[in-house]
Motif scaffolding. Structure first.
Motif, mmCIF file in Angstrom:
data_model
loop_
_atom_site.group_PDB
_atom_site.id
_atom_site.type_symbol
_atom_site.label_atom_id
_atom_site.label_comp_id
_atom_site.label_asym_id
_atom_site.label_seq_id
_atom_site.Cartn_x
_atom_site.Cartn_y
_atom_site.Cartn_z
ATOM 1 N N ALA A 1 2.843 -2.916 -10.573
ATOM 2 C CA ALA A 1 1.438 -3.128 -10.214
ATOM 3 C C ALA A 1 0.878 -1.945 -9.426
ATOM 4 C CB ALA A 1 1.289 -4.420 -9.417
ATOM 5 N N LEU A 2 1.728 -1.265 -8.652
ATOM 6 C CA LEU A 2 1.267 -0.103 -7.895
ATOM 7 C C LEU A 2 1.087 1.125 -8.794
ATOM 8 C CD1 LEU A 2 3.419 -0.501 -4.673
ATOM 9 C CD2 LEU A 2 1.005 -1.058 -4.981
ATOM 10 N N PRO B 1 9.093 4.304 -14.051
ATOM 11 C CA PRO B 1 9.474 4.503 -12.649
ATOM 12 C C PRO B 1 8.252 4.510 -11.727
ATOM 13 C CG PRO B 1 9.473 6.593 -13.791
ATOM 14 C CD PRO B 1 9.194 5.542 -14.825
ATOM 15 N N LEU B 2 8.514 4.257 -10.443
ATOM 16 C CA LEU B 2 7.448 4.317 -9.447
ATOM 17 C C LEU B 2 7.126 5.756 -9.068
ATOM 18 C CD1 LEU B 2 8.606 1.377 -7.184
ATOM 19 C CD2 LEU B 2 6.577 1.459 -8.614
ATOM 20 N N TRP B 3 8.078 6.638 -9.201
ATOM 21 C CA TRP B 3 7.938 8.062 -8.874
ATOM 22 C C TRP B 3 7.993 8.831 -10.189
ATOM 23 C CZ3 TRP B 3 6.601 11.341 -5.254
ATOM 24 C CH2 TRP B 3 7.098 12.630 -5.239
ATOM 25 N N LYS C 1 12.009 4.010 -6.300
ATOM 26 C CA LYS C 1 11.571 3.369 -5.049
ATOM 27 C C LYS C 1 11.925 4.212 -3.828
ATOM 28 C CE LYS C 1 13.315 -0.782 -5.969
ATOM 29 N NZ LYS C 1 13.787 -2.152 -5.727
ATOM 30 N N GLY C 2 13.044 4.924 -3.895
ATOM 31 C CA GLY C 2 13.494 5.723 -2.765
ATOM 32 C C GLY C 2 12.520 6.821 -2.377
ATOM 33 N N CYS C 3 11.740 7.323 -3.308
ATOM 34 C CA CYS C 3 10.731 8.349 -3.019
ATOM 35 C C CYS C 3 9.353 7.738 -2.820
ATOM 36 C CB CYS C 3 10.665 9.363 -4.159
ATOM 37 S SG CYS C 3 12.146 10.336 -4.349
ATOM 38 N N LEU D 1 4.358 6.162 0.390
ATOM 39 C CA LEU D 1 3.336 5.145 0.629
ATOM 40 C C LEU D 1 3.194 4.864 2.121
ATOM 41 C CD1 LEU D 1 1.377 3.296 -0.876
ATOM 42 C CD2 LEU D 1 3.171 1.562 -0.921
ATOM 43 N N VAL D 2 4.301 4.778 2.838
ATOM 44 C CA VAL D 2 4.253 4.568 4.293
ATOM 45 C C VAL D 2 3.582 5.754 4.973
ATOM 46 C CG1 VAL D 2 5.717 4.385 6.357
ATOM 47 C CG2 VAL D 2 6.234 3.009 4.330
ATOM 48 N N LEU D 3 3.911 6.969 4.553
ATOM 49 C CA LEU D 3 3.291 8.165 5.121
ATOM 50 C C LEU D 3 1.783 8.170 4.874
ATOM 51 C CD1 LEU D 3 3.786 10.897 6.544
ATOM 52 C CD2 LEU D 3 4.063 11.889 4.264
#
Length: 148
Positions: free
Chosen positions: A30-31, A101-103, A120-122, A127-129
């Motif tokens: 979804a992201l 992939p998300l990245w 997800k690891g990247c 996203l937090v940053l």
């Protein structure tokens, strides 16, 4: 008059049976809503075809196939490449899932459902940053408004 031609020997392989179906479910997180604008590329034994997000039902004769899925893009040229060798039996429906992939620089996941979301690891630290930077920007903007 010519002599009759003897019946020909059976030279061909018997028919392989009813065709099977490859059911390829192509998913995005979804992201990753921007990926919706890209049509996935499916390559079976070197023959490319455009796929679509969701279920893709591909009728195939029985046999072994090399399946490759990726998302064409500019930089990198292929997002989430993933490969799988499959065996399709006569009249068989084989369910396979691809997850983008998300990245963009991570590999895609291809195989029996459910597959993991790679990258997800990247993606999560970025996203937090981004959230931290937007919070700081909003705090600076509010501080500038209150000081006026």
């Amino acid at each position: 008059m010519q002599p009759p031609v003897p019946p020909a020997q059976w030279q061909q392989q018997p028919p392989p049976g009813p065709p099977g179906h490859l059911v390829l479910d192509i998913r995005r997180h979804a992201l990753g809503f921007m990926l919706r604008m890209i049509s996935p590329m499916i390559i079976l034994n070197g023959y490319p075809m455009l796929g679509r997000w969701g279920r893709n039902v591909i009728p195939l004769p029985p046999g072994q196939y090399h399946l490759h899925v990726h998302l064409p893009y500019v930089m990198p040229q292929r997002i989430g490449p993933a490969d799988l060798t499959i065996w399709l039996q006569p009249a068989m429906a084989l369910d396979v899932e691809y997850r983008a992939p998300l990245w963009a620089y991570a590999r895609g996941a291809l195989g029996p459902a459910p597959q993991p979301w790679n990258g997800k690891g990247c993606f999560i630290p970025l996203l937090v940053l981004l959230v931290i930077m937007l919070t700081l920007l909003l705090a600076l903007f509010l501080a500038a408004l209150l000081s006026v």
